[in-house]
Write an enzyme that holds these catalytic residues in place. Structure first.
Site, mmCIF file in Angstrom:
data_model
loop_
_atom_site.group_PDB
_atom_site.id
_atom_site.type_symbol
_atom_site.label_atom_id
_atom_site.label_comp_id
_atom_site.label_asym_id
_atom_site.label_seq_id
_atom_site.Cartn_x
_atom_site.Cartn_y
_atom_site.Cartn_z
ATOM 1 C CE LYS A 63 90.637 51.913 17.381
ATOM 2 N NZ LYS A 63 90.096 53.178 16.832
ATOM 3 C CG ASN A 64 92.747 53.393 14.156
ATOM 4 O OD1 ASN A 64 91.629 53.098 14.584
ATOM 5 N ND2 ASN A 64 93.566 54.211 14.795
ATOM 6 N NE ARG A 133 84.789 61.593 15.530
ATOM 7 C CZ ARG A 133 85.112 62.065 14.337
ATOM 8 N NH1 ARG A 133 85.899 61.370 13.547
ATOM 9 N NH2 ARG A 133 84.651 63.213 13.930
ATOM 10 C CB CYS A 157 84.734 62.311 19.989
ATOM 11 S SG CYS A 157 86.491 62.330 19.715
ATOM 12 N NE ARG A 162 88.404 62.401 16.031
ATOM 13 C CZ ARG A 162 88.648 61.129 16.290
ATOM 14 N NH1 ARG A 162 88.150 60.588 17.375
ATOM 15 N NH2 ARG A 162 89.376 60.394 15.484
ATOM 16 C CG ASP A 165 87.939 71.288 7.152
ATOM 17 O OD1 ASP A 165 88.056 70.452 8.069
ATOM 18 O OD2 ASP A 165 88.870 72.024 6.796
ATOM 19 C CG LEU A 166 90.970 68.914 5.368
ATOM 20 C CD1 LEU A 166 92.211 68.397 6.084
ATOM 21 C CD2 LEU A 166 91.359 70.012 4.365
ATOM 22 C CG ASP A 348 95.868 57.325 18.052
ATOM 23 O OD1 ASP A 348 95.145 58.257 18.443
ATOM 24 O OD2 ASP A 348 95.819 56.875 16.896
ATOM 25 N NE ARG A 440 84.730 53.127 20.360
ATOM 26 C CZ ARG A 440 83.906 54.045 19.918
ATOM 27 N NH1 ARG A 440 83.304 54.831 20.757
ATOM 28 N NH2 ARG A 440 83.689 54.184 18.634
#
Ligand code: EPU
Length: 459
Positions: A63-64, A133, A157, A162, A165-166, A348, A440
């Site tokens: 997924k990622n 997101r 979340c 989360r 800024d980067l 995770d 998801r």
């Protein structure tokens, strides 16, 4: 100059003011995997624990990785096809975001085809980004391709703050003006120019957004302290297959030589196996006992997890680079584990591992360094009889001989997997709700566990 025509008119201010009365592009929906809507709250996975797992299973695409490669397809005025794509609600939601931007997206037979020839929008609105997101990662490619992008801030979340800024820092160093207004990030640039960008922490999302923006910048960009995850390598390979020039992905230093937009073209790209799914099946077997073979994995991506499994006393061997076997007999031992960026132990898999440690012999200390609030499974595991105390960012897990089945509710994707794993080893019946989280990120998890002999079904 933007080549995303006809674009929706935007305000000349750095922050777009137009709320929009545009007709959204036609959306073609194909096979959403999960039921959605109010009835979903009643849907549950029911597990009768105590059945050892036996047999073989095959790992699906990550997924990622796939979500980011879908965003990368925006870089080319062409068709990109991704293969080995799991059927997940997140994939369908990302497809909706890309369709909103004007891409034509089709999903069938574990393939996603994205035709980004004509983009008609530069805005990813709140209604879509708030549901996924990860879709914030369209910011980089949209900016690169259209020189302008407006993307809803994803916000925090359940698992943590989360921050972004980067992402902001990286895009600014490439020459973009980046502003935040009324919940949106607005980025624009007449020209993006390569830069040396140090990330204070190896953020996946920031590495991805910067890599995609820099792919079309003028000159060379170097990302220092980049995320080194396999999904980043898959994304870099995807961009390279599309005509990009990226080296060093998978190390702390990624070098991106920008290419002109005309040199970007479509490609056919395979999604890597989901290492988090591999970990989930390994822990499922550790909770239930038994012996399983996991095919289609990439063992190189999961050394930290396998090493900790050895410490716990289970037999886990890599037969071939894509085949992992695990055999579990008797009670496993407690271990200490700290979540860190790849190649360290992944955040995770912290919750799924906790379900195994809840019944290990001895006391384990699990320390979460990636997110502020990723122990939400703890309350539910306690309902099943686990003895877990939270102290700052650590969980002290005193192994009990057995968990007891109970009704539990998942709060996020990995917590859902953790509760199912806990149920596989528990006495009696466990009922897990909150399945929208599970769907998801896991494609048919309960069916695949059932194929391995688990007594598990969805109702
Ligand atoms: N962070 C900052 N500033 C930034 C970006 C991130 O402080 O600009 C912080 C975050 O607040 C967070 C940490 O850095 O505490 C890690 O963030 P990162 O950007 O690496 O995470 P991400 O890209 O938002 C991806 C995965 C997550 C996974 C993390 C870490 C996707 C879609 N999501 O998120 O996966 O936990 O990397 O490995 O790729 C999941 O699959 O269940 C999941 C949550």
């Amino acid at each position: 100059m933007s080549d995303c025509l006809p674009l929706r008119a935007v305000s000349s201010s750095p922050i777009i003011k137009a709320a929009g009365n545009m007709t959204p592009p036609q959306i073609t929906r194909l096979d959403p995997p999960a039921k959605q809507g109010p009835q979903e709250a009643e849907e549950r996975i029911i597990i009768r624990g105590g059945k050892p797992l036996r047999g073989e299973t095959r790992i699906f695409g990550a997924k990622n990785a796939v979500l980011k490669m879908m965003a990368a397809a925006l870089l080319a005025k062409d068709v990109t096809v991704l293969r080995n794509v799991p059927n997940l609600t997140d994939v369908h939601m990302m497809a909706d975001v890309l369709r909103h931007l004007g891409a034509v997206v089709e999903i069938s037979n574990n393939e996603v085809s994205i035709d980004a020839t004509n983009l008609t929008e530069i805005e990813a609105p709140y209604e879509l980004v708030s549901q996924l997101r990860a879709s914030f990662v369209v910011l980089g490619p949209l900016l690169a391709r259209c020189r302008e992008a407006k993307v809803s801030l994803p916000g925090g979340c359940a698992i943590g703050e989360r921050r972004i800024d980067l992402h902001e820092k990286g895009l600014k160093l490439l020459g973009a003006e980046v502003g935040i207004d009324h919940g949106y990030v607005y980025a624009s640039a007449t020209k993006l120019t390569g830069a040396r960008i140090y990330l204070d922490r190896p953020s996946n999302g920031a590495t991805e957004n910067i890599m995609m923006a820099a792919a079309l910048a003028e000159g060379q960009t170097i990302i220092e302290n980049a995320a080194q995850d396999p999904e980043i390598v898959n994304l870099a390979d995807c961009i390279n297959a599309m005509g990009g020039k990226i080296t060093g992905a998978g190390t702390y230093q990624i070098v991106i030589d920008g290419v002109p937009q005309e040199e970007m073209h479509g490609a056919v790209v395979d999604t890597i196996p989901d290492r988090l799914e591999v970990g989930t099946f390994l822990y499922a077997c550790m909770a239930a006992g038994g012996e399983i073979i996991i095919n289609g994995a990439n063992a190189h991506h999961i050394y930290a997890v396998i090493s900790k499994i050895h410490e716990m006393g289970a037999e886990c061997s890599i037969y071939a680079p894509d085949t992992i076997k695990i055999k579990v007999e008797g009670r496993l031992k407690a271990i200490d584990v700290t979540t860190v960026p790849y190649p360290g132990f992944p955040t995770d898999l912290q919750a799924p591992l906790m379900s195994v440690l809840a019944v290990a012999e001895g006391t384990s200390i699990m320390t979460e360094t990636m997110y502020e609030n990723r122990f939400m499974q703890v309350g539910e595991l306690r309902r099943m009889g686990a003895d877990i105390q939270l102290k700052a960012n650590s969980a002290i897990v005193k192994g009990v001989p057995k968990l007891m089945g109970a009704e539990v509710k998942s709060s996020d994707l990995r917590a859902a997997a953790a509760l199912i794993i806990a149920g596989l080893g528990a006495d009696g019946v466990t009922e897990v709700t909150g399945l929208s989280h599970l769907d998801r990120g896991y494609d048919k998890l309960e069916e695949r566990l059932r194929d391995l002999g688990a007594d598990v079904w969805r109702r």
